[in-house]
Write an enzyme that holds these catalytic residues in place. Structure first.
Site, short mmCIF file in Angstrom:
data_model
loop_
_atom_site.label_atom_id
_atom_site.label_comp_id
_atom_site.label_asym_id
_atom_site.label_seq_id
_atom_site.Cartn_x
_atom_site.Cartn_y
_atom_site.Cartn_z
N LYS A 216 59.54 42.54 13.78
CA LYS A 216 60.09 41.10 13.83
C LYS A 216 58.84 40.12 14.58
CE LYS A 216 64.77 41.92 13.75
NZ LYS A 216 66.11 41.82 13.58
N SER B 107 71.21 47.87 14.12
CA SER B 107 71.60 48.12 15.27
C SER B 107 71.52 49.65 15.46
CB SER B 107 72.94 47.71 15.77
OG SER B 107 73.03 46.41 15.80
C1 PEP Z 1 65.93 44.82 11.18
O1 PEP Z 1 65.66 43.80 11.89
O2 PEP Z 1 65.79 45.30 10.31
C2 PEP Z 1 67.02 45.41 12.15
C3 PEP Z 1 67.79 46.63 11.67
O3 PEP Z 1 67.25 45.04 13.49
P1 PEP Z 1 68.15 45.66 14.70
O4 PEP Z 1 67.94 47.24 14.51
O5 PEP Z 1 67.71 44.98 15.65
O6 PEP Z 1 69.43 45.45 14.24
#
Ligand code: PEP
Length: 254
Positions: free
Chosen positions: A18, A216
């Site tokens: 990100k 997550s």
């Molecule tokens: C994502 O941004 O694609 C994602 C799955 O984030 P996280 O693992 O932090 O939930």
């Protein structure tokens, strides 16, 4: 003969950084990953665009693939702030995330725009990681299947001829960055729906199309998610920024 899934599918673990990182932090993270990883799976890191050159250099001669977090639907021209697939190709990018829920939510990306971005990536030999997923309100209303099928159908409609070249990521919006993970059974149920849809579009190739889970995923829950028959890997946000956690997820993918 239709290839079995065991024959075709090496798992893929892709990190989505990100809008995080810095020159110094990226170097520390990538060096730690390269030092610690003995992957039995494919690994990619999708870095912010300004860091593509740096990451490309650090990943040279490694088995890690370089990924981008978005790609323009347009080949070139007056599209301020966008990066074309050809530009990404110049930096050795192998994967581009398209249709991440944060792009759909904050940048108004429609299903059609996501399909066009997938096409742009494919036109330059970049594998689009096509994200689909329902919001909590949609899940609570019993609309999960309808939503993810609609999102994937738009991509199939535009890219049907080369649909076997895409990667799909099922990312329930309510699980992204929230610490709430879909249970392995919930995730598998949606992955099976997506697999059936791909089978309809690409019959003998559907078994080989990777469907990642994202939301997550972390060092503690990765193994049981990755054990599910239709989960071919993970798209990892927060945990991909911590070397020990991302390494444990990579180790769980075999
Ligand atoms: C994502 O941004 O694609 C994602 C799955 O984030 P996280 O693992 O932090 O939930």
């Amino acid at each position: 003969m239709e290839a079995t899934r065991e024959m075709t599918n090496r798992k893929l673990i892709a990190g989505n950084w990100k809008m995080n990182g810095s020159l110094s932090a990226n170097e520390v993270l990538l060096k730690a990953l390269l030092q610690g990883a003995q992957p039995a799976c494919d690994v990619a890191v999708c870095v912010p665009a300004p860091y593509l050159a740096q990451a490309r250099g650090l990943l040279a001669d490694s088995s890690f693939a370089l990924g981008a977090q978005d790609v323009s639907a347009h080949p070139q021209g007056a599209f301020t702030g966008e990066q074309s697939a050809a530009m990404l190709q110049d930096f050795g990018v192998r994967y581009a995330i398209v249709g991440h829920s944060e792009r759909r939510q904050y940048h108004g990306e429609t299903d059609d725009a996501v399909a066009a971005k997938a096409a742009a990536a494919l036109s330059k030999g970049i594998t689009p990681i096509v994200c689909v997923g329902e919001t909590l309100a949609e899940r609570d209303a019993g609309r999960t299947e309808e939503v993810v099928k609609r999102q994937l159908a738009a991509v199939i409609h535009v890219n049907g001829h080369c649909i076997s070249e895409i990667v799909v990521a099922y990312e329930p919006v309510w699980a992204i960055g929230t610490g709430k993970t879909a249970t392995p059974e919930q995730a598998q149920a949606v992955h099976a729906v997506l697999r059936a849809q791909l089978h309809h579009a690409a019959s003998q190739h559907a078994a080989g199309i990777k469907i990642l889970y994202g939301g997550s995923m972390n060092a503690s829950n990765a193994a049981e998610l990755l054990f599910q028959p239709d989960i071919d890997g993970g798209l990892i946000g927060g945990a991909s920024l911590k070397a020990p956690d991302f390494l444990q997820i990579i180790a769980a993918a075999r």
